[in-house]
Scaffold this motif. Structure first.
Motif, PDB file in Angstrom:
ATOM      1  N   PRO A 135       0.959  -1.210   0.115  1.00  0.00           N
ATOM      2  CA  PRO A 135      -0.188  -0.041   0.030  1.00  0.00           C
ATOM      3  C   PRO A 135       0.913   1.124   0.117  1.00  0.00           C
ATOM      4  CG  PRO A 135      -0.059  -0.943   2.194  1.00  0.00           C
ATOM      5  CD  PRO A 135       0.526  -1.986   1.383  1.00  0.00           C
ATOM      6  N   GLN A 136       0.253   2.332  -0.448  1.00  0.00           N
ATOM      7  CA  GLN A 136       0.810   3.491  -0.379  1.00  0.00           C
ATOM      8  C   GLN A 136       0.703   4.071   1.044  1.00  0.00           C
ATOM      9  OE1 GLN A 136      -1.075   6.877  -2.379  1.00  0.00           O
ATOM     10  NE2 GLN A 136       0.646   7.176  -3.227  1.00  0.00           N
ATOM     11  N   ARG A 137       1.485   4.207   1.596  1.00  0.00           N
ATOM     12  CA  ARG A 137       1.667   4.776   3.184  1.00  0.00           C
ATOM     13  C   ARG A 137       1.318   5.924   3.267  1.00  0.00           C
ATOM     14  NH1 ARG A 137       6.912   2.573   5.978  1.00  0.00           N
ATOM     15  NH2 ARG A 137       7.787   3.379   4.127  1.00  0.00           N
ATOM     16  N   PRO A 138       0.565   6.741   4.321  1.00  0.00           N
ATOM     17  CA  PRO A 138       0.506   7.930   4.499  1.00  0.00           C
ATOM     18  C   PRO A 138       1.520   8.383   5.404  1.00  0.00           C
ATOM     19  CG  PRO A 138      -1.508   6.668   5.346  1.00  0.00           C
ATOM     20  CD  PRO A 138      -0.505   5.694   4.957  1.00  0.00           C
ATOM     21  N   LEU A 139       2.097   9.601   4.882  1.00  0.00           N
ATOM     22  CA  LEU A 139       3.290  10.035   5.411  1.00  0.00           C
ATOM     23  C   LEU A 139       2.889  11.604   6.171  1.00  0.00           C
ATOM     24  CD1 LEU A 139       7.014  10.484   4.106  1.00  0.00           C
ATOM     25  CD2 LEU A 139       5.793  12.510   5.002  1.00  0.00           C
ATOM     26  N   TRP A 140       3.030  11.790   7.349  1.00  0.00           N
ATOM     27  CA  TRP A 140       2.752  12.878   8.094  1.00  0.00           C
ATOM     28  C   TRP A 140       3.925  13.805   7.868  1.00  0.00           C
ATOM     29  CZ3 TRP A 140      -1.638  11.605   8.164  1.00  0.00           C
ATOM     30  CH2 TRP A 140      -2.347  10.730   8.792  1.00  0.00           C
ATOM     31  N   ALA A 141       3.754  14.995   7.040  1.00  0.00           N
ATOM     32  CA  ALA A 141       4.751  16.007   6.832  1.00  0.00           C
ATOM     33  C   ALA A 141       4.517  17.391   7.509  1.00  0.00           C
ATOM     34  CB  ALA A 141       4.711  16.148   5.191  1.00  0.00           C
ATOM     35  N   SER A 142       5.330  18.270   7.417  1.00  0.00           N
ATOM     36  CA  SER A 142       5.295  19.460   8.213  1.00  0.00           C
ATOM     37  C   SER A 142       4.895  19.096   9.551  1.00  0.00           C
ATOM     38  CB  SER A 142       4.247  20.080   7.339  1.00  0.00           C
ATOM     39  OG  SER A 142       4.041  21.619   7.953  1.00  0.00           O
ATOM     40  N   THR A 143       5.596  18.400  10.246  1.00  0.00           N
ATOM     41  CA  THR A 143       5.192  18.044  11.756  1.00  0.00           C
ATOM     42  C   THR A 143       5.925  18.672  12.870  1.00  0.00           C
ATOM     43  OG1 THR A 143       6.935  16.312  11.571  1.00  0.00           O
ATOM     44  CG2 THR A 143       4.606  15.613  11.139  1.00  0.00           C
ATOM     45  N   GLY A 144       6.851  19.702  12.287  1.00  0.00           N
ATOM     46  CA  GLY A 144       7.543  20.602  13.257  1.00  0.00           C
ATOM     47  C   GLY A 144       6.273  21.711  13.886  1.00  0.00           C
ATOM     48  N   VAL A 145       6.120  21.859  15.331  1.00  0.00           N
ATOM     49  CA  VAL A 145       5.073  22.572  15.441  1.00  0.00           C
ATOM     50  C   VAL A 145       5.631  24.433  15.342  1.00  0.00           C
ATOM     51  CG1 VAL A 145       4.449  23.596  17.517  1.00  0.00           C
ATOM     52  CG2 VAL A 145       4.290  21.265  17.224  1.00  0.00           C
TER      53      VAL A 145
END
Length: 368
Positions: A261-271
């Motif tokens: 599967p195409q995995r979801p990647l959480w990007a822009s995770t710096g607060v």
């Protein structure tokens, strides 16, 4: 003693570093992060390369050779970035083999000025794939309307793709459709789909930045209570869509042929808001089969004090939808927000690329 990053990995979240530099590579720092911080992948972008070139002397020898050869600035940028990406891919090769080719991945972006041009994006993806020549490479292609057919085309040719700049749930569904279409065409072309990998980079913190700004303008108590809720809700609903698509009959046919599967990647995770907990976009988005690509500050904050409490995504979909509905009820138009974010994202990446070109031009001229 197990640290939070190991715990996060144990929950099925692949920890990637959102940074690269030649100094990090030659000093052995990337290898150290792999060994001590559970890092199993690397992402890059033009801003990261610009920063790397600005600091230290790691690029001087290559810049001198490029200047002597009289290459164009575009060719120089590609030579410099491909060198780093190839090196990082080699450092991560053991991880790539140990994870059954799932992780150990390094991402390189197509020229973001091509984000609205399907044919040139696809051609650039082919060129970069050939140039780096590493099986654990991802080519980053933006999830614009014009980018979607380029994603399908690249995958159909066996090119691994990191789809970037995803903000909206509707566009994310389009990305997953482009992925499935690409694998179906690859299979028709006689390619082994088990060798093709992809991730879908769903941007997180920028959603809060834009919606919080609008909530503050409204200025009511109700609006204040909704600050910081949009980005996590949006990402959680994206995971719901992922679960739906990757349990469909269409997907099962590809899975039977060996596809991943195409995995979801959480990007822009710096607060970006200092009033928020600095690990919130890590701890609140724990779900199996995902990737979290972190700036080094977020990586270290997670290692130091993050509280990983298990899956924090599944079972939250009703509340996530309620949060977005409450924001909409205050007059904030979701579709307008995600369009603004995509347009700004494309523009910012293009400007970053122009900045990188200017930096390399300056440094090439210094060598002459």
């Amino acid at each position: 003693m197990t640290n939070p990053l190991q715990t996060l990995s144990g929950e099925g979240v692949a920890v990637w570093l959102d940074d690269i530099s030649r100094e990090r590579l030659r000093s052995g720092n990337l290898k150290k992060l792999i060994d001590e911080r559970s890092v199993v992948g690397v992402t890059s972008n033009p801003t990261i390369f610009d920063k790397a070139l600005k600091e230290g002397d790691a690029y001087d020898d290559q810049l001198r050779d490029l200047a002597v050869r009289g290459v164009s600035v575009d060719e120089a940028v590609r030579a410099i970035t491909a060198y780093d990406i190839r090196w990082a891919a080699d450092v991560l090769r053991d991880t790539y083999e140990a994870t059954g080719r799932l992780d150990g991945r390094v991402s390189l972006e197509v020229d973001p000025r091509l984000a609205r041009d399907t044919e040139r994006t696809a051609a650039e993806a082919r060129a970069l794939w050939w140039l780096v020549d590493r099986p654990n490479l991802f080519i980053k292609i933006p999830a614009t309307a014009e980018g979607l057919p380029a994603i399908t085309q690249a995958l159909s040719e066996g090119i691994n793709v990191n789809v970037t700049l995803i903000f909206s749930l509707e566009r994310y569904r389009g990305v997953m459709d482009a992925f499935l279409s690409g694998l179906e065409k690859a299979r028709e072309n006689g390619l082994d789909v088990s060798q093709i990998q992809s991730v879908a980079s769903f941007f997180v913190s920028r959603v809060d930045t834009e919606i919080d700004k609008r909530l503050e303008k409204i200025g009511t108590d109700e609006a204040a209570q909704l600050r910081g809720r949009a980005a996590i809700a949006n990402a959680r609903l994206a995971y719901q869509a992922y679960e739906e698509v990757f349990s469909s009959e269409r997907w099962k046919a590809l899975a039977a042929a060996g596809a991943s599967p195409q995995r979801p990647l959480w990007a822009s995770t710096g607060v970006k808001d200092p009033s928020y907990d600095d690990t919130r976009y890590v701890t609140q988005l724990v779900a199996p089969g995902t990737v979290n690509t972190m700036p080094e500050a977020t990586l270290e904050a997670t290692a130091d004090h993050a509280e990983i409490t298990g899956d924090t995504v599944r079972g939250t979909y009703a509340q996530a939808q309620a949060d977005l509905d409450a924001i909409a009820a205050l007059g904030i138009d979701y579709e307008e927000v995600v369009k603004v974010l995509e347009d700004e994202g494309v523009d910012k990446f293009a400007k970053s690329w122009e900045g990188l070109l200017a930096r390399v031009t300056e440094q090439l001229n210094r060598q002459v």
